[in-house]
Design a protein around this motif. Structure first.
Motif, PDB file in Angstrom:
ATOM      1  N   LEU A 233       0.815  -1.218   0.000  1.00 39.03           N
ATOM      2  CA  LEU A 233       0.000   0.000   0.000  1.00 39.03           C
ATOM      3  C   LEU A 233       0.850   1.271   0.000  1.00 39.03           C
ATOM      4  O   LEU A 233       0.340   2.365  -0.230  1.00 39.03           O
ATOM      5  CB  LEU A 233      -0.955  -0.010   1.202  1.00 39.03           C
ATOM      6  CG  LEU A 233      -2.061  -1.064   1.102  1.00 39.03           C
ATOM      7  CD1 LEU A 233      -2.923  -1.057   2.345  1.00 39.03           C
ATOM      8  CD2 LEU A 233      -2.921  -0.833  -0.139  1.00 39.03           C
ATOM      9  N   ALA A 234       2.151   1.121   0.236  1.00 38.74           N
ATOM     10  CA  ALA A 234       3.045   2.282   0.157  1.00 38.74           C
ATOM     11  C   ALA A 234       3.447   2.568  -1.284  1.00 38.74           C
ATOM     12  O   ALA A 234       3.993   3.629  -1.585  1.00 38.74           O
ATOM     13  CB  ALA A 234       4.288   2.036   1.016  1.00 38.74           C
ATOM     14  N   VAL A 235       3.180   1.606  -2.174  1.00 36.55           N
ATOM     15  CA  VAL A 235       3.598   1.768  -3.577  1.00 36.55           C
ATOM     16  C   VAL A 235       3.074   3.059  -4.214  1.00 36.55           C
ATOM     17  O   VAL A 235       3.864   3.829  -4.778  1.00 36.55           O
ATOM     18  CB  VAL A 235       3.188   0.524  -4.416  1.00 36.55           C
ATOM     19  CG1 VAL A 235       3.221   0.817  -5.907  1.00 36.55           C
ATOM     20  CG2 VAL A 235       4.110  -0.647  -4.086  1.00 36.55           C
ATOM     21  N   PHE A 246      10.292   1.501 -11.851  1.00 36.21           N
ATOM     22  CA  PHE A 246      11.004   0.232 -12.016  1.00 36.21           C
ATOM     23  C   PHE A 246      11.462  -0.317 -10.671  1.00 36.21           C
ATOM     24  O   PHE A 246      11.422  -1.523 -10.442  1.00 36.21           O
ATOM     25  CB  PHE A 246      12.175   0.405 -12.990  1.00 36.21           C
ATOM     26  CG  PHE A 246      11.704   0.618 -14.404  1.00 36.21           C
ATOM     27  CD1 PHE A 246      11.011  -0.395 -15.073  1.00 36.21           C
ATOM     28  CD2 PHE A 246      11.905   1.817 -15.060  1.00 36.21           C
ATOM     29  CE1 PHE A 246      10.538  -0.205 -16.367  1.00 36.21           C
ATOM     30  CE2 PHE A 246      11.438   2.018 -16.353  1.00 36.21           C
ATOM     31  CZ  PHE A 246      10.754   1.003 -17.010  1.00 36.21           C
ATOM     32  N   ASP A 247      11.880   0.579  -9.769  1.00 36.99           N
ATOM     33  CA  ASP A 247      12.252   0.121  -8.422  1.00 36.99           C
ATOM     34  C   ASP A 247      11.062  -0.534  -7.723  1.00 36.99           C
ATOM     35  O   ASP A 247      11.197  -1.590  -7.096  1.00 36.99           O
ATOM     36  CB  ASP A 247      12.736   1.308  -7.562  1.00 36.99           C
ATOM     37  CG  ASP A 247      14.086   1.822  -8.043  1.00 36.99           C
ATOM     38  OD1 ASP A 247      14.729   1.132  -8.866  1.00 36.99           O
ATOM     39  OD2 ASP A 247      14.490   2.926  -7.604  1.00 36.99           O
ATOM     40  N   ALA A 248       9.907   0.114  -7.825  1.00 30.88           N
ATOM     41  CA  ALA A 248       8.715  -0.409  -7.151  1.00 30.88           C
ATOM     42  C   ALA A 248       8.319  -1.756  -7.743  1.00 30.88           C
ATOM     43  O   ALA A 248       7.903  -2.670  -7.015  1.00 30.88           O
ATOM     44  CB  ALA A 248       7.557   0.579  -7.267  1.00 30.88           C
ATOM     45  N   ALA A 249       8.448  -1.895  -9.063  1.00 33.98           N
ATOM     46  CA  ALA A 249       8.108  -3.175  -9.716  1.00 33.98           C
ATOM     47  C   ALA A 249       9.029  -4.276  -9.192  1.00 33.98           C
ATOM     48  O   ALA A 249       8.568  -5.366  -8.821  1.00 33.98           O
ATOM     49  CB  ALA A 249       8.232  -3.042 -11.232  1.00 33.98           C
ATOM     50  N   LEU A 318       1.893 -12.688  -5.586  1.00 33.65           N
ATOM     51  CA  LEU A 318       1.846 -11.471  -6.396  1.00 33.65           C
ATOM     52  C   LEU A 318       0.393 -11.050  -6.634  1.00 33.65           C
ATOM     53  O   LEU A 318       0.051  -9.869  -6.564  1.00 33.65           O
ATOM     54  CB  LEU A 318       2.569 -11.712  -7.728  1.00 33.65           C
ATOM     55  CG  LEU A 318       2.754 -10.506  -8.636  1.00 33.65           C
ATOM     56  CD1 LEU A 318       3.470  -9.379  -7.915  1.00 33.65           C
ATOM     57  CD2 LEU A 318       3.542 -10.904  -9.893  1.00 33.65           C
ATOM     58  N   ASP A 319      -0.460 -12.045  -6.863  1.00 35.61           N
ATOM     59  CA  ASP A 319      -1.866 -11.735  -7.098  1.00 35.61           C
ATOM     60  C   ASP A 319      -2.518 -11.092  -5.879  1.00 35.61           C
ATOM     61  O   ASP A 319      -3.281 -10.144  -5.992  1.00 35.61           O
ATOM     62  CB  ASP A 319      -2.626 -12.998  -7.509  1.00 35.61           C
ATOM     63  CG  ASP A 319      -3.959 -12.662  -8.161  1.00 35.61           C
ATOM     64  OD1 ASP A 319      -3.940 -11.943  -9.176  1.00 35.61           O
ATOM     65  OD2 ASP A 319      -5.003 -13.075  -7.639  1.00 35.61           O
ATOM     66  N   ARG A 320      -2.169 -11.604  -4.697  1.00 34.50           N
ATOM     67  CA  ARG A 320      -2.713 -10.996  -3.471  1.00 34.50           C
ATOM     68  C   ARG A 320      -2.269  -9.539  -3.358  1.00 34.50           C
ATOM     69  O   ARG A 320      -3.049  -8.665  -2.984  1.00 34.50           O
ATOM     70  CB  ARG A 320      -2.230 -11.764  -2.239  1.00 34.50           C
ATOM     71  CG  ARG A 320      -3.125 -12.903  -1.849  1.00 34.50           C
ATOM     72  CD  ARG A 320      -2.787 -13.398  -0.450  1.00 34.50           C
ATOM     73  NE  ARG A 320      -1.432 -13.923  -0.354  1.00 34.50           N
ATOM     74  CZ  ARG A 320      -1.087 -15.143  -0.732  1.00 34.50           C
ATOM     75  NH1 ARG A 320      -1.981 -15.967  -1.228  1.00 34.50           N
ATOM     76  NH2 ARG A 320       0.149 -15.553  -0.615  1.00 34.50           N
ATOM     77  N   ALA A 321      -1.000  -9.284  -3.690  1.00 35.40           N
ATOM     78  CA  ALA A 321      -0.492  -7.910  -3.634  1.00 35.40           C
ATOM     79  C   ALA A 321      -1.270  -7.020  -4.601  1.00 35.40           C
ATOM     80  O   ALA A 321      -1.634  -5.882  -4.268  1.00 35.40           O
ATOM     81  CB  ALA A 321       1.000  -7.896  -3.958  1.00 35.40           C
ATOM     82  N   LEU A 322      -1.548  -7.535  -5.794  1.00 33.73           N
ATOM     83  CA  LEU A 322      -2.273  -6.740  -6.786  1.00 33.73           C
ATOM     84  C   LEU A 322      -3.714  -6.469  -6.346  1.00 33.73           C
ATOM     85  O   LEU A 322      -4.251  -5.390  -6.595  1.00 33.73           O
ATOM     86  CB  LEU A 322      -2.246  -7.454  -8.148  1.00 33.73           C
ATOM     87  CG  LEU A 322      -0.858  -7.543  -8.804  1.00 33.73           C
ATOM     88  CD1 LEU A 322      -0.912  -8.401 -10.062  1.00 33.73           C
ATOM     89  CD2 LEU A 322      -0.306  -6.158  -9.131  1.00 33.73           C
ATOM     90  N   ASP A 350      -6.532   8.369   4.441  1.00 35.06           N
ATOM     91  CA  ASP A 350      -6.004   9.732   4.264  1.00 35.06           C
ATOM     92  C   ASP A 350      -5.311   9.875   2.916  1.00 35.06           C
ATOM     93  O   ASP A 350      -5.486  10.863   2.203  1.00 35.06           O
ATOM     94  CB  ASP A 350      -4.991  10.066   5.369  1.00 35.06           C
ATOM     95  CG  ASP A 350      -5.688  10.223   6.709  1.00 35.06           C
ATOM     96  OD1 ASP A 350      -6.941  10.261   6.705  1.00 35.06           O
ATOM     97  OD2 ASP A 350      -4.985  10.289   7.738  1.00 35.06           O
ATOM     98  N   GLN A 351      -4.486   8.864   2.597  1.00 36.43           N
ATOM     99  CA  GLN A 351      -3.796   8.856   1.302  1.00 36.43           C
ATOM    100  C   GLN A 351      -4.790   8.832   0.155  1.00 36.43           C
ATOM    101  O   GLN A 351      -4.599   9.516  -0.852  1.00 36.43           O
ATOM    102  CB  GLN A 351      -2.987   7.571   1.199  1.00 36.43           C
ATOM    103  CG  GLN A 351      -1.519   7.723   1.369  1.00 36.43           C
ATOM    104  CD  GLN A 351      -0.921   6.327   1.306  1.00 36.43           C
ATOM    105  OE1 GLN A 351      -0.903   5.610   2.307  1.00 36.43           O
ATOM    106  NE2 GLN A 351      -0.471   5.933   0.135  1.00 36.43           N
TER     107      GLN A 351
END
Ligand SMILES: [Zn+2]
Length: 398
Positions: A233-235, A246-249, A318-322, A350-351
């Motif tokens: 969620l910080a992405v 690219f770093d985040a990926a 990865l799917d859970r993250a997405l 808030d974000q």
């Protein structure tokens, strides 16, 4: 909640549970030799979104079929206990270790399923990811479903009855039980009452898991799962330029790999140790060389199975993250449109509000669609790195 019978784990699924109770009662009357009993059938499909409890429902029904108290699924008798604990002699589970269920596995199973139930009730076969049947395995299963032995029952779990998930011919031979995504308050209630989770934590975990009961339980109990979710969620706020994308990926994929590796490490080691033990530690007698060659083959087979299981675990992580990420962009849209529904991620509200002030609804929607497109691309076997990088760029630009 009612008494703790075999169906009590099914959250917010009153209608399907009623169907299964009636069928199990009918099945018990057939076993008792009553003539002309309806309501029971030999092949069932359990569908529903991830976390809705497809395999929980199938296992509960299998237990009710073996229940010694008129098929009530009492949860207390020997039949219920052993079926739920996966040790009942007449209940078999097919769980794919890799990405698919092969034809040999299915043929062996169909053969076993044709034998008379040793406990005198039903021979039950539970196929937990029937959407992962290879075509040949599907055909082997279809033959058995078309001409089922009188006391054999097949329980198939798939995400949907779409032809991508289950063949039309198999579908046409089965009765379908559709489970729904349980509402968050029902999930929170079960976490609180069954697992003893504090009320506010239960409510938060139920919302954050978007109706996925197993995930809600994990979030409530496991600090590592919570911190992985926070990193995901910080992405959105980390995407400040193309390099950051690219770093985040890379970070997202590495986190999924680490999570997957942790989830399979223990079973990998246990399997390896028990295989090595079964094969013996070498040997010098006559035939030892031949035995060693056979052993090398078995170890190779195990490594192959473990590798495909690791790949599957990575995809799932990865799917859970997405899904978590999609939840955030959904929250932004909900906030922009002032929709009268609750946000998924209360802790990043808030974000989401800040983003809602900054982005147009169209650009938020493009971001949400980019996450969905990324999931689809990975499902279609696009390399995760390529799909995730493309997504991150759209998440940044909008
Ligand atoms: Zn029972």
């Amino acid at each position: 909640m009612g008494p703790r019978d075999v169906f009590s784990e099914l959250v917010g699924q009153d209608e399907p549970v009623e169907t299964l109770r009636r069928a199990a009662a009918a099945a018990a009357r057939i076993v008792a030799g009553e003539p002309g009993v309806g309501g029971m059938t030999h092949a069932w499909i359990f569908t529903g979104p991830p976390g809705s409890g497809r395999s929980v429902a199938a296992r509960a029904f299998a237990a009710a079929l073996q229940c010694e108290r008129d098929g009530s699924g009492c949860g207390e008798c020997h039949g219920c206990h052993t079926a739920l604990g996966r040790t009942h002699a007449d209940v078999r589970f097919v769980v794919p270790e890799g990405l698919s269920i092969g034809v040999n596995e299915m043929r062996a199973l169909v053969l076993r399923a044709a034998t008379a139930p040793s406990g005198g009730r039903w021979q039950v076969v539970v196929i937990e990811d029937a959407d992962r049947l290879t075509e040949a395995a599907g055909n082997a299963l279809l033959k058995a479903i078309e001409e089922p032995p009188p006391r054999t029952v097949f329980l198939l779990c798939t995400p949907s009855t779409h032809p991508d998930d289950i063949s039309v011919t198999i579908r046409s031979r089965c009765r379908v039980v559709s489970l729904r995504q349980p509402p968050a308050d029902a999930v929170a209630e079960v976490l609180a009452l069954r697992d003893g989770v504090a009320g506010d934590v239960a409510a938060w975990a139920a919302a954050a898991s978007q109706g996925h009961v197993g995930r809600a339980k994990l979030l409530a109990a496991d600090p590592d799962a919570r911190s992985r979710r926070e990193a995901v969620l910080a992405v959105p706020r980390r995407l400040t330029g193309i390099g950051a994308c690219f770093d985040a990926a890379a970070a997202l994929i590495e986190a999924a790999e680490a999570e997957a590796a942790a989830s399979v490490a223990e079973s990998d080691a246990t399997e390896r140790a028990s295989l090595e033990q079964a094969l013996g530690a070498g040997g010098t007698g006559r035939g030892a060389a031949g035995a060693m060659r056979g052993a090398a083959g078995q170890i190779k087979d195990l490594e192959k199975r473990q590798k495909s299981r690791a790949t599957r675990a990575q995809r799932d992580a990865l799917d859970r993250a997405l899904v978590d990420l999609a939840g955030f962009y959904r929250d932004v849209l909900v906030t922009t449109l002032k929709a009268p529904v609750a946000v998924v991620h209360g802790d990043t509200a808030d974000q989401a509000e800040a983003a809602a002030r900054k982005w147009s609804p169209e650009s938020t929607l493009r971001r949400l669609e980019a996450v969905v497109a990324c999931r689809d691309a990975i499902e279609q076997n696009v390399k995760p790195k390529i799909a995730v990088e493309a997504m991150m760029v759209t998440l940044w630009r909008g």
